[in-house]
Write an enzyme that holds these catalytic residues in place. Sequence first.
Site, PDB file in Angstrom:
ATOM      1  N   ASN A 153       4.956  -1.626   7.146  1.00 55.37           N
ATOM      2  CA  ASN A 153       5.805  -1.777   5.957  1.00 55.37           C
ATOM      3  C   ASN A 153       7.250  -1.691   6.429  1.00 55.37           C
ATOM      4  O   ASN A 153       7.745  -0.601   6.720  1.00 55.37           O
ATOM      5  CB  ASN A 153       5.483  -0.663   4.953  1.00 55.37           C
ATOM      6  CG  ASN A 153       6.405  -0.693   3.748  1.00 55.37           C
ATOM      7  OD1 ASN A 153       7.206  -1.620   3.585  1.00 55.37           O
ATOM      8  ND2 ASN A 153       6.304   0.320   2.910  1.00 55.37           N
ATOM      9  N   LYS A 201       9.885  -2.168   4.793  1.00 58.41           N
ATOM     10  CA  LYS A 201      10.807  -1.705   3.735  1.00 58.41           C
ATOM     11  C   LYS A 201      12.035  -2.616   3.709  1.00 58.41           C
ATOM     12  O   LYS A 201      11.910  -3.816   3.979  1.00 58.41           O
ATOM     13  CB  LYS A 201      11.133  -0.219   3.935  1.00 58.41           C
ATOM     14  CG  LYS A 201       9.841   0.624   4.075  1.00 58.41           C
ATOM     15  CD  LYS A 201      10.050   2.099   3.999  1.00 58.41           C
ATOM     16  CE  LYS A 201       8.700   2.803   4.151  1.00 58.41           C
ATOM     17  NZ  LYS A 201       8.791   4.247   4.008  1.00 58.41           N
ATOM     18  N   HIS A 232       3.861   1.870  -3.893  1.00 56.29           N
ATOM     19  CA  HIS A 232       4.447   2.714  -2.843  1.00 56.29           C
ATOM     20  C   HIS A 232       5.268   3.821  -3.503  1.00 56.29           C
ATOM     21  O   HIS A 232       5.891   3.605  -4.543  1.00 56.29           O
ATOM     22  CB  HIS A 232       5.325   1.861  -1.920  1.00 56.29           C
ATOM     23  CG  HIS A 232       5.726   2.608  -0.692  1.00 56.29           C
ATOM     24  ND1 HIS A 232       6.751   3.524  -0.706  1.00 56.29           N
ATOM     25  CD2 HIS A 232       5.210   2.628   0.557  1.00 56.29           C
ATOM     26  CE1 HIS A 232       6.852   4.063   0.505  1.00 56.29           C
ATOM     27  NE2 HIS A 232       5.933   3.530   1.289  1.00 56.29           N
ATOM     28  N   GLU A 241       8.071   4.918  -2.912  1.00 53.83           N
ATOM     29  CA  GLU A 241       9.480   4.567  -3.155  1.00 53.83           C
ATOM     30  C   GLU A 241       9.617   3.724  -4.432  1.00 53.83           C
ATOM     31  O   GLU A 241      10.616   3.824  -5.145  1.00 53.83           O
ATOM     32  CB  GLU A 241      10.049   3.848  -1.923  1.00 53.83           C
ATOM     33  CG  GLU A 241      10.235   4.845  -0.774  1.00 53.83           C
ATOM     34  CD  GLU A 241      10.000   4.279   0.612  1.00 53.83           C
ATOM     35  OE1 GLU A 241      10.052   3.050   0.787  1.00 53.83           O
ATOM     36  OE2 GLU A 241       9.737   5.091   1.530  1.00 53.83           O
ATOM     37  N   GLU A 270      -0.600   8.055   1.144  1.00 54.19           N
ATOM     38  CA  GLU A 270       0.679   8.374   1.777  1.00 54.19           C
ATOM     39  C   GLU A 270       1.259   9.622   1.113  1.00 54.19           C
ATOM     40  O   GLU A 270       1.925   9.520   0.065  1.00 54.19           O
ATOM     41  CB  GLU A 270       1.661   7.207   1.611  1.00 54.19           C
ATOM     42  CG  GLU A 270       1.203   5.920   2.234  1.00 54.19           C
ATOM     43  CD  GLU A 270       2.375   5.015   2.597  1.00 54.19           C
ATOM     44  OE1 GLU A 270       2.410   4.545   3.739  1.00 54.19           O
ATOM     45  OE2 GLU A 270       3.266   4.800   1.761  1.00 54.19           O
ATOM     46  N   GLY A 328       8.688   9.203   6.229  1.00 57.21           N
ATOM     47  CA  GLY A 328      10.034   9.172   6.795  1.00 57.21           C
ATOM     48  C   GLY A 328      10.583  10.534   7.167  1.00 57.21           C
ATOM     49  O   GLY A 328      11.778  10.686   7.402  1.00 57.21           O
ATOM     50  N   SER A 367       4.841   9.067   8.543  1.00 62.70           N
ATOM     51  CA  SER A 367       5.207   9.506   9.900  1.00 62.70           C
ATOM     52  C   SER A 367       4.080   9.283  10.904  1.00 62.70           C
ATOM     53  O   SER A 367       3.923  10.055  11.855  1.00 62.70           O
ATOM     54  CB  SER A 367       5.673  10.969   9.898  1.00 62.70           C
ATOM     55  OG  SER A 367       6.848  11.102   9.106  1.00 62.70           O
TER      56      SER A 367
HETATM   57  P1  13P Z   1       7.098   6.238   7.741  1.00 65.55           P
HETATM   58  O1  13P Z   1       6.043   5.760   8.712  1.00 65.55           O
HETATM   59  O2  13P Z   1       8.479   5.804   8.118  1.00 65.55           O
HETATM   60  O3  13P Z   1       6.956   7.690   7.458  1.00 65.55           O
HETATM   61  O4  13P Z   1       6.800   5.472   6.344  1.00 65.55           O
HETATM   62  C1  13P Z   1       5.521   5.445   5.865  1.00 65.55           C
HETATM   63  C2  13P Z   1       5.477   4.499   4.731  1.00 65.55           C
HETATM   64  O5  13P Z   1       6.084   4.733   3.707  1.00 65.55           O
HETATM   65  C3  13P Z   1       4.696   3.272   4.891  1.00 65.55           C
HETATM   66  O6  13P Z   1       4.541   2.603   3.700  1.00 65.55           O
END
Ligand code: 13P
Length: 251
Positions: free
Chosen positions: A9, A11, A97, A99, A169, A175, A214
Amino acid sequence: MRKKIVAGNWKMNKTFNEAEDLLFNISDLLKENPVAGAQVLVCPPALYLELAADIAHENGFDCGAQNLSEHESGAFTGEISAAMIASTGAKYVIIGHSERRTYFGEKDDLLAVKVSQALKHGLIPVYCCGEILAEREENRHFDVVGGQISQALFHLSPDDFAKVVVAYEPVWAIGTGRTASPEQAQEMHAYIRKVLAGKFGDAAKETTILYGGSCNAANARELFAKPDVDGGLIGGASLKAEDFVKIAHSF
Ligand code: 13P
């Protein structure tokens, strides 16, 4: 059908040229060292989907979008429909997601519509769920995730449900560099499978459930070794071709 998947992803990262470089670098590494037995998938920003689909399909991997509109078409400025995504050659779409939930106020009832809209146009939804830290600390994480699953997926027909990929997740791991332990991931993945089995029966044994948060080249192998962890949804580490392809080789 249950399969191993490593999905990146991206983003809101990468300019057009950077995206093209990353796609070619991933392609080169996969050519040198093909991934056997797992589907590799990149989810770039939507405006690179056609490029990504072309490069991915020539090189044995796949691509997906990060979001879609719940509407079919029409006066929804700035939105992207399921039909548009499918017409680029993309096969998957991330839905729900954290976010999108946090910054864009997306709730389970909306996400249920998005899941149906994706399926209607032949896209595979990668439906994301996960608790925030306070919910885990209050020992409510199973209820929270169970609710996210039931509210956005239980309306599906058995045929449609069979196409869905789930990604767990935990929001506190996204992150942050704070990965769920393999045991925490396994515990929740097994729980998600149990919730799905309560509604869809044995079909839940065939659901692909990815871990995200992560996940990186150093910890992927022990996460993916757990019986209910079928792969990963990778954020930061998917932006570097070497790291991403190394994760794809971590089964
Ligand atoms: P990170 O791997 O940067 O923690 O993000 C995970 C994520 O949100 C994947 O959709």
